[in-house]
Design a protein around this motif. Structure first.
Motif, PDB file in Angstrom:
ATOM      1  N   PHE A 113      15.941  55.288 -98.216  1.00 16.24           N
ATOM      2  CA  PHE A 113      14.619  54.719 -97.896  1.00 16.24           C
ATOM      3  C   PHE A 113      14.074  55.214 -96.570  1.00 16.24           C
ATOM      4  O   PHE A 113      12.889  55.102 -96.315  1.00 16.24           O
ATOM      5  CB  PHE A 113      14.697  53.186 -97.898  1.00 16.24           C
ATOM      6  CG  PHE A 113      15.141  52.589 -96.595  1.00 16.24           C
ATOM      7  CD1 PHE A 113      16.485  52.535 -96.252  1.00 16.24           C
ATOM      8  CD2 PHE A 113      14.213  52.087 -95.700  1.00 16.24           C
ATOM      9  CE1 PHE A 113      16.892  52.005 -95.040  1.00 16.24           C
ATOM     10  CE2 PHE A 113      14.611  51.547 -94.480  1.00 16.24           C
ATOM     11  CZ  PHE A 113      15.952  51.512 -94.157  1.00 16.24           C
ATOM     12  N   LYS A 114      14.914  55.777 -95.721  1.00 16.68           N
ATOM     13  CA  LYS A 114      14.432  56.208 -94.417  1.00 16.68           C
ATOM     14  C   LYS A 114      13.406  57.339 -94.529  1.00 16.68           C
ATOM     15  O   LYS A 114      12.643  57.564 -93.605  1.00 16.68           O
ATOM     16  CB  LYS A 114      15.605  56.595 -93.521  1.00 16.68           C
ATOM     17  CG  LYS A 114      16.414  55.354 -93.121  1.00 16.68           C
ATOM     18  CD  LYS A 114      17.453  55.634 -92.072  1.00 16.68           C
ATOM     19  CE  LYS A 114      18.086  54.357 -91.544  1.00 16.68           C
ATOM     20  NZ  LYS A 114      19.042  53.761 -92.507  1.00 16.68           N
ATOM     21  N   ASP A 145      22.082  57.946 -92.557  1.00 14.69           N
ATOM     22  CA  ASP A 145      20.859  58.313 -93.268  1.00 14.69           C
ATOM     23  C   ASP A 145      19.681  58.697 -92.381  1.00 14.69           C
ATOM     24  O   ASP A 145      18.868  59.519 -92.766  1.00 14.69           O
ATOM     25  CB  ASP A 145      20.447  57.169 -94.194  1.00 14.69           C
ATOM     26  CG  ASP A 145      21.442  57.010 -95.336  1.00 14.69           C
ATOM     27  OD1 ASP A 145      21.987  58.038 -95.777  1.00 14.69           O
ATOM     28  OD2 ASP A 145      21.656  55.875 -95.776  1.00 14.69           O
ATOM     29  N   PRO A 255      19.227  44.823 -97.384  1.00 11.55           N
ATOM     30  CA  PRO A 255      20.463  45.315 -96.753  1.00 11.55           C
ATOM     31  C   PRO A 255      20.136  45.752 -95.334  1.00 11.55           C
ATOM     32  O   PRO A 255      19.262  46.591 -95.137  1.00 11.55           O
ATOM     33  CB  PRO A 255      20.855  46.526 -97.611  1.00 11.55           C
ATOM     34  CG  PRO A 255      20.035  46.449 -98.850  1.00 11.55           C
ATOM     35  CD  PRO A 255      18.793  45.674 -98.502  1.00 11.55           C
ATOM     36  N   THR A 256      20.814  45.171 -94.365  1.00 13.86           N
ATOM     37  CA  THR A 256      20.345  45.281 -92.986  1.00 13.86           C
ATOM     38  C   THR A 256      21.402  45.832 -92.033  1.00 13.86           C
ATOM     39  O   THR A 256      22.574  45.477 -92.130  1.00 13.86           O
ATOM     40  CB  THR A 256      19.936  43.884 -92.459  1.00 13.86           C
ATOM     41  OG1 THR A 256      18.992  43.339 -93.350  1.00 13.86           O
ATOM     42  CG2 THR A 256      19.343  43.965 -91.077  1.00 13.86           C
ATOM     43  N   GLY A 257      20.956  46.676 -91.102  1.00 12.37           N
ATOM     44  CA  GLY A 257      21.814  47.168 -90.039  1.00 12.37           C
ATOM     45  C   GLY A 257      21.119  46.962 -88.709  1.00 12.37           C
ATOM     46  O   GLY A 257      21.428  46.072 -87.943  1.00 12.37           O
ATOM     47  N   ASN A 258      20.110  47.800 -88.477  1.00 13.20           N
ATOM     48  CA  ASN A 258      19.368  47.754 -87.225  1.00 13.20           C
ATOM     49  C   ASN A 258      18.178  46.803 -87.257  1.00 13.20           C
ATOM     50  O   ASN A 258      17.404  46.739 -86.328  1.00 13.20           O
ATOM     51  CB  ASN A 258      18.873  49.159 -86.883  1.00 13.20           C
ATOM     52  CG  ASN A 258      19.551  49.695 -85.647  1.00 13.20           C
ATOM     53  OD1 ASN A 258      19.879  48.937 -84.745  1.00 13.20           O
ATOM     54  ND2 ASN A 258      19.749  50.990 -85.597  1.00 13.20           N
ATOM     55  N   PHE A 259      17.982  46.121 -88.362  1.00 11.05           N
ATOM     56  CA  PHE A 259      16.942  45.107 -88.510  1.00 11.05           C
ATOM     57  C   PHE A 259      15.520  45.685 -88.553  1.00 11.05           C
ATOM     58  O   PHE A 259      14.537  44.975 -88.402  1.00 11.05           O
ATOM     59  CB  PHE A 259      17.039  44.068 -87.366  1.00 11.05           C
ATOM     60  CG  PHE A 259      16.339  42.768 -87.666  1.00 11.05           C
ATOM     61  CD1 PHE A 259      16.754  41.956 -88.712  1.00 11.05           C
ATOM     62  CD2 PHE A 259      15.242  42.371 -86.911  1.00 11.05           C
ATOM     63  CE1 PHE A 259      16.099  40.762 -88.990  1.00 11.05           C
ATOM     64  CE2 PHE A 259      14.583  41.169 -87.175  1.00 11.05           C
ATOM     65  CZ  PHE A 259      15.016  40.362 -88.220  1.00 11.05           C
ATOM     66  N   GLY A 260      15.402  47.016 -88.796  1.00  9.28           N
ATOM     67  CA  GLY A 260      14.071  47.619 -88.843  1.00  9.28           C
ATOM     68  C   GLY A 260      13.361  47.293 -90.142  1.00  9.28           C
ATOM     69  O   GLY A 260      12.213  46.837 -90.164  1.00  9.28           O
ATOM     70  N   ASP A 261      14.073  47.507 -91.229  1.00  5.28           N
ATOM     71  CA  ASP A 261      13.500  47.304 -92.554  1.00  5.28           C
ATOM     72  C   ASP A 261      13.144  45.828 -92.761  1.00  5.28           C
ATOM     73  O   ASP A 261      12.042  45.489 -93.219  1.00  5.28           O
ATOM     74  CB  ASP A 261      14.555  47.748 -93.587  1.00  5.28           C
ATOM     75  CG  ASP A 261      13.927  48.185 -94.882  1.00  5.28           C
ATOM     76  OD1 ASP A 261      12.683  48.230 -94.959  1.00  5.28           O
ATOM     77  OD2 ASP A 261      14.684  48.480 -95.822  1.00  5.28           O
ATOM     78  N   SER A 309      25.862  52.999 -93.277  1.00  8.24           N
ATOM     79  CA  SER A 309      24.563  53.000 -92.593  1.00  8.24           C
ATOM     80  C   SER A 309      24.229  51.632 -92.027  1.00  8.24           C
ATOM     81  O   SER A 309      23.211  51.462 -91.367  1.00  8.24           O
ATOM     82  CB  SER A 309      23.462  53.444 -93.542  1.00  8.24           C
ATOM     83  OG  SER A 309      23.751  54.739 -94.003  1.00  8.24           O
ATOM     84  N   MET A 310      25.079  50.658 -92.313  1.00  9.01           N
ATOM     85  CA  MET A 310      24.868  49.324 -91.753  1.00  9.01           C
ATOM     86  C   MET A 310      26.036  48.909 -90.860  1.00  9.01           C
ATOM     87  O   MET A 310      26.181  47.742 -90.535  1.00  9.01           O
ATOM     88  CB  MET A 310      24.672  48.310 -92.876  1.00  9.01           C
ATOM     89  CG  MET A 310      23.648  48.801 -93.900  1.00  9.01           C
ATOM     90  SD  MET A 310      23.002  47.559 -95.001  1.00  9.01           S
ATOM     91  CE  MET A 310      24.488  46.890 -95.732  1.00  9.01           C
ATOM     92  N   HIS A 388      25.138  50.023-100.241  1.00 11.77           N
ATOM     93  CA  HIS A 388      24.176  49.301 -99.396  1.00 11.77           C
ATOM     94  C   HIS A 388      23.319  48.376-100.254  1.00 11.77           C
ATOM     95  O   HIS A 388      23.124  47.201 -99.938  1.00 11.77           O
ATOM     96  CB  HIS A 388      23.277  50.283 -98.631  1.00 11.77           C
ATOM     97  CG  HIS A 388      24.030  51.249 -97.786  1.00 11.77           C
ATOM     98  ND1 HIS A 388      24.651  52.349 -98.323  1.00 11.77           N
ATOM     99  CD2 HIS A 388      24.295  51.261 -96.456  1.00 11.77           C
ATOM    100  CE1 HIS A 388      25.250  53.010 -97.349  1.00 11.77           C
ATOM    101  NE2 HIS A 388      25.058  52.374 -96.208  1.00 11.77           N
ATOM    102  N   THR A 411      18.276  50.774-101.057  1.00  6.27           N
ATOM    103  CA  THR A 411      17.991  51.629 -99.908  1.00  6.27           C
ATOM    104  C   THR A 411      18.548  53.044-100.017  1.00  6.27           C
ATOM    105  O   THR A 411      18.139  53.918 -99.271  1.00  6.27           O
ATOM    106  CB  THR A 411      18.512  50.969 -98.613  1.00  6.27           C
ATOM    107  OG1 THR A 411      19.877  50.571 -98.816  1.00  6.27           O
ATOM    108  CG2 THR A 411      17.685  49.740 -98.273  1.00  6.27           C
ATOM    109  N   ALA A 412      19.507  53.261-100.927  1.00 10.50           N
ATOM    110  CA  ALA A 412      20.022  54.629-101.083  1.00 10.50           C
ATOM    111  C   ALA A 412      20.342  54.909-102.551  1.00 10.50           C
ATOM    112  O   ALA A 412      20.628  53.994-103.328  1.00 10.50           O
ATOM    113  CB  ALA A 412      21.276  54.840-100.240  1.00 10.50           C
TER     114      ALA A 412
HETATM  115  C1  LIG Z   1      19.526  52.517 -92.464  1.00  9.74           C
HETATM  116  C2  LIG Z   1      19.978  51.952 -93.735  1.00  9.74           C
HETATM  117  C3  LIG Z   1      20.026  50.565 -93.926  1.00  9.74           C
HETATM  118  C4  LIG Z   1      19.705  49.577 -92.832  1.00  9.74           C
HETATM  119  O1  LIG Z   1      18.352  49.602 -92.448  1.00  9.74           O
HETATM  120  P1  LIG Z   1      17.914  48.967 -91.065  1.00  9.74           P
HETATM  121  O2  LIG Z   1      16.450  49.200 -90.985  1.00  9.74           O
HETATM  122  O3  LIG Z   1      18.670  49.682 -90.000  1.00  9.74           O
HETATM  123  O4  LIG Z   1      18.264  47.524 -91.125  1.00  9.74           O
HETATM  124  C5  LIG Z   1      20.398  50.118 -95.170  1.00  9.74           C
HETATM  125  N1  LIG Z   1      20.725  50.968 -96.171  1.00  9.74           N
HETATM  126  C6  LIG Z   1      20.700  52.294 -96.015  1.00  9.74           C
HETATM  127  C7  LIG Z   1      21.073  53.170 -97.142  1.00  9.74           C
HETATM  128  C8  LIG Z   1      20.309  52.835 -94.803  1.00  9.74           C
HETATM  129  O5  LIG Z   1      20.271  54.158 -94.635  1.00  9.74           O
END
Ligand SMILES: *Cc1c(COP(=O)(O)O)cnc(C)c1O
Length: 468
Positions: A113-114, A145, A255-261, A309-310, A388, A411-412
């Motif tokens: 999704f990036k 990603d 699905p969250t890592g950096n909380f951007g999405d 990625s999370m 993810h 997201t992927a």
């Molecule tokens: C980056 C990523 C996330 C997390 O997105 P954030 O915006 O960082 O929360 C989730 N899934 C995939 C596949 C990613 O590449």
């Protein structure tokens, strides 16, 4: 639209969209946020509901830009950004069963999704740089990603050089090769001895060194860049409008890592989109899931999981939500961030937590449940999802008390994580293994220690341009 920094800002009081896009992180270490969030009326939302992805993108983004951008500029950027998405629909919404949907965000050039944000960002950069006759140096950290999506977006950009740091040995083979097999002159891959947070810390330090930043005209493509968040707001609208006869609320599982999405979804809600809950689905790196149930934001060690990625502890974009929760009081943000630095945690009041829980629910899904979920979806619906996406899906099923439709963001593409998929479904996949021939192509990257001076030297040695 004017922008302010979450840490209060020292210089001029507000900045333009072009300025905050080029700067990424504010010079005081804060994140830029718009001074206010424009809201669509019910009537406007009704009228928007039949727009194409590109039209919707134009309408939403135009609310946040400055006079450099005309409506047709934005539209051209949107058309060009999404023309290579290899699906009839840029973001297909799949109904799995009643009230359960998957939004496929992996049809861009790097299958995650990036691409939505980075393809858009590179064209916005280009337009600003052409108007100002400048060039830039992009520095980014990636847990997988972001790097490939950024490299893919900028590899032919005549105005930019790009340096991407990844944690050595901690991204999948496919992800690494997607980055290191792009042999453009302006692309530099760096493998750092450390984890993703180490990479991100190095990047942050580079940006806080004003001399270095000015000398090479540094720009960020990490998810702290406001323009990236903004580009992601669009698919929340697009997917909500797609649910047939939708008059009521929808929920999202992200699905969250950096909380951007997830933060982009929150912006969509504030703009008037009828979103009820946003499920913050984390893997075992559960700082956000813990925060949304306890109010305590407490760092622990980064764990490697099946959803790399999370694998993040400090979720950069969270500071934007923190700023708002503290009534835009930058002094309090500074105080909490200082506490985090010193003591490893801060805690917000129960009132703030309660109000955040009107929107956010945090759920953490471990690797075992992730694999089980992937297996279940394959067996029951014949759908193969990546780890993810599975974290998001599993979280959406745990929350079965929500009455309204739940859209999980996929997201992927599963092919990016074929090893985990094979483990989950118990058979070999037919992957796109000759995707751009990355398994045959030679890899190009530089190993560096986790050290700021070494990184600075490497960048200086490789940049031969005159920066004006
Ligand atoms: C980056 C990523 C996330 C997390 O997105 P954030 O915006 O960082 O929360 C989730 N899934 C995939 C596949 C990613 O590449």
């Amino acid at each position: 639209m004017n922008y302010i920094s979450t840490r209060g800002f020292t210089g001029k009081n507000n900045k333009s969209f072009s300025e905050v896009t080029m700067e990424g992180l504010a010079s005081d270490g804060g994140l830029y946020v718009p001074e206010n969030i424009p809201k669509f009326s019910k009537l406007e939302l009704d009228q928007m509901s039949s727009l194409s992805y590109v039209e919707l993108c134009t309408k939403i983004i135009l609310k946040y830009t400055d006079e450099i951008f005309t409506e047709s500029d934005i539209k051209d950027i949107a058309i060009d950004s999404y023309k290579n998405f290899n699906s009839g629909d840029i973001a297909p919404l799949i109904e799995i069963e009643e009230n359960k949907y998957i939004l496929e965000l992996f049809h861009g050039p790097t299958l995650a999704f990036k691409d939505f944000a980075l393809q858009f960002l590179s064209r916005v950069f280009n337009l600003i740089l052409e108007k100002n006759n400048k060039r830039i140096t992009i520095i980014g950290a990636t847990s997988g990603d972001t790097g490939s999506a950024a490299i893919e977006a900028f590899k032919n950009n005549k105005k930019a050089s790009i340096f991407i740091l990844h944690p050595k040995g901690k991204v999948s083979d496919f992800q690494r090769k997607q980055m290191t097999t792009v042999h453009s002159e302006n692309v530099y891959n760096i493998a750092i001895e450390g984890n993703f947070d180490d990479c991100q810390t190095l990047v942050k330090k580079l940006f806080m060194d004003n001399n270095f930043k000015t000398k090479y005209n540094l720009a960020s493509v990490n998810s702290i860049n406001w323009c990236r968040v903004l580009a992601q707001v669009v698919y929340y609208f697009y997917s909500t409008f797609k649910i047939k006869n939708n008059k009521d609320l929808v929920n999202f599982s992200v699905p969250t890592g950096n909380f951007g999405d997830a933060y982009a979804g929150y912006i969509a809600k504030k703009m008037g989109l009828p979103i009820n809950k946003i499920i913050i689905a984390t893997n075992s790196n559960d700082i956000l899931a813990r925060f949304f149930s306890s109010g305590e934001y407490k760092v622990s060690k980064v764990i490697s999981t099946l959803s790399p990625s999370m694998d993040i502890q400090v979720a950069s974009n969270f500071e934007r939500l923190l700023f708002e929760s503290l009534n835009n009081d930058a002094d309090l943000v500074n105080k909490n961030m200082d506490d985090l630095q010193k003591n490893g945690f801060f805690k917000l009041s129960d009132d703030i937590l309660k109000s955040l829980n009107n929107t956010f629910i945090g759920i953490s899904i471990n690797d075992h449940s992730t694999l089980k979920c992937m297996n279940y979806f394959y067996k029951k619906f014949g759908i193969i999802v990546d780890p993810h996406t599975a974290v998001g899906l599993q979280a959406s099923y745990i929350n079965s008390n929500l009455q309204e439709p739940i859209i999980t963001l996929a997201t992927a593409h599963a092919d990016k994580f074929s090893q985990s998929v094979e483990k989950a479904i118990g058979k070999k996949m037919n992957t796109l293994s000759n995707y751009n021939n990355i398994f045959e192509r030679e890899e190009k990257f530089k190993d560096l220690n986790n050290n700021l001076d070494i990184l600075k030297n490497y960048i200086s040695e490789n940049l031969k341009y005159q920066f004006v």
